[in-house]
Scaffold this motif. Structure first.
Motif, PDB file in Angstrom:
ATOM      1  N   GLU A  40       0.850  -1.180   0.000  1.00  0.00           N
ATOM      2  CA  GLU A  40       0.000   0.000   0.000  1.00  0.00           C
ATOM      3  C   GLU A  40       0.888   1.233   0.000  1.00  0.00           C
ATOM      4  OE1 GLU A  40      -2.556  -0.420   3.378  1.00  0.00           O
ATOM      5  OE2 GLU A  40      -3.414  -2.288   2.624  1.00  0.00           O
ATOM      6  N   GLU A  41       0.580   2.141  -0.869  1.00  0.00           N
ATOM      7  CA  GLU A  41       1.373   3.363  -1.004  1.00  0.00           C
ATOM      8  C   GLU A  41       0.705   4.471  -0.201  1.00  0.00           C
ATOM      9  OE1 GLU A  41       2.874   6.373  -4.551  1.00  0.00           O
ATOM     10  OE2 GLU A  41       1.988   4.455  -5.047  1.00  0.00           O
ATOM     11  N   GLY A  42       1.479   5.138   0.625  1.00  0.00           N
ATOM     12  CA  GLY A  42       0.942   6.241   1.425  1.00  0.00           C
ATOM     13  C   GLY A  42       0.385   7.350   0.539  1.00  0.00           C
ATOM     14  N   GLY A  43      -0.790   7.821   0.871  1.00  0.00           N
ATOM     15  CA  GLY A  43      -1.408   8.901   0.116  1.00  0.00           C
ATOM     16  C   GLY A  43      -2.158   8.446  -1.118  1.00  0.00           C
ATOM     17  N   ASN A  44      -2.050   7.158  -1.463  1.00  0.00           N
ATOM     18  CA  ASN A  44      -2.756   6.626  -2.629  1.00  0.00           C
ATOM     19  C   ASN A  44      -3.723   5.555  -2.130  1.00  0.00           C
ATOM     20  OD1 ASN A  44      -3.634   5.693  -5.083  1.00  0.00           O
ATOM     21  ND2 ASN A  44      -1.606   5.196  -5.885  1.00  0.00           N
ATOM     22  N   ASN A  45      -4.857   5.995  -1.612  1.00  0.00           N
ATOM     23  CA  ASN A  45      -5.797   5.077  -0.971  1.00  0.00           C
ATOM     24  C   ASN A  45      -6.617   4.252  -1.951  1.00  0.00           C
ATOM     25  OD1 ASN A  45      -4.925   5.984   1.511  1.00  0.00           O
ATOM     26  ND2 ASN A  45      -6.477   7.590   1.613  1.00  0.00           N
ATOM     27  N   GLY A  46      -6.583   4.583  -3.212  1.00  0.00           N
ATOM     28  CA  GLY A  46      -7.390   3.868  -4.193  1.00  0.00           C
ATOM     29  C   GLY A  46      -6.641   2.781  -4.934  1.00  0.00           C
ATOM     30  N   HIS A  47      -5.424   2.466  -4.488  1.00  0.00           N
ATOM     31  CA  HIS A  47      -4.613   1.511  -5.251  1.00  0.00           C
ATOM     32  C   HIS A  47      -3.699   0.727  -4.324  1.00  0.00           C
ATOM     33  CE1 HIS A  47      -2.490  -0.009  -8.769  1.00  0.00           C
ATOM     34  NE2 HIS A  47      -1.349   0.297  -8.181  1.00  0.00           N
ATOM     35  N   VAL A  48      -3.592  -0.574  -4.563  1.00  0.00           N
ATOM     36  CA  VAL A  48      -2.638  -1.438  -3.862  1.00  0.00           C
ATOM     37  C   VAL A  48      -1.730  -2.044  -4.927  1.00  0.00           C
ATOM     38  CG1 VAL A  48      -2.343  -3.487  -2.430  1.00  0.00           C
ATOM     39  CG2 VAL A  48      -4.273  -1.951  -2.008  1.00  0.00           C
TER      40      VAL A  48
END
Length: 140
Positions: A40-48
């Motif tokens: 999970e990328e910080g600040g990118n809540n719509g993508h794993v």
């Protein structure tokens, strides 16, 4: 124009460093699986992120009726006791006319197990053997 054989009558030839161990009528386990890690990328809540990590290869099991080439298989297995050498193997899927349907080259092969026939005079079954080998992947 003749139709091409769909491969219903296939045998599998096993070769270890250029030396044939004979033909087998069954082959199971030619597979690979890629392990995937999710990040999970910080600040990118719509993508794993789906990231590949390890590649795993299953053992290959070859079966056939007992033949005089069994001696070659047992000699190869016995050679492991004098030091592990990891040769290259090749498995060819052949039609009855000898034409190659497919070919797989396996890296760093070692025998895992060999099971010989159960010799029972009361059983009319064909005497078979099973060879299981491990490897470190496919080569092109």
């Amino acid at each position: 124009m003749p139709k091409e054989d769909p491969g219903t009558t296939i045998c599998f030839r096993l070769t270890i460093d250029g030396q044939s161990l004979g033909d087998f009528n069954g082959c199971d386990g030619l597979s690979a699986q890629v392990d995937i890690e999710q990040r999970e990328e910080g600040g990118n809540n719509g993508h794993v992120w789906q990231l590949p990590s390890r590649v795993r290869h299953s053992n290959v099991r070859l079966t056939r009726p007992l033949t005089k080439e069994t001696v070659k298989v047992t000699a190869w297995i016995s050679s492991v006791s004098t030091g592990v050498k990891r040769p290259t193997a090749e498995i060819e899927a052949l039609r009855l006319d000898g034409s190659v349907v497919a070919r797989w080259k396996l890296l760093e092969v070692v025998p895992v197990s060999w099971t010989g026939p159960t010799l029972d005079p009361e059983s009319p079954a064909v005497a078979t053997e099973v060879l299981e080998i491990a490897h470190h992947g496919f080569m092109s």
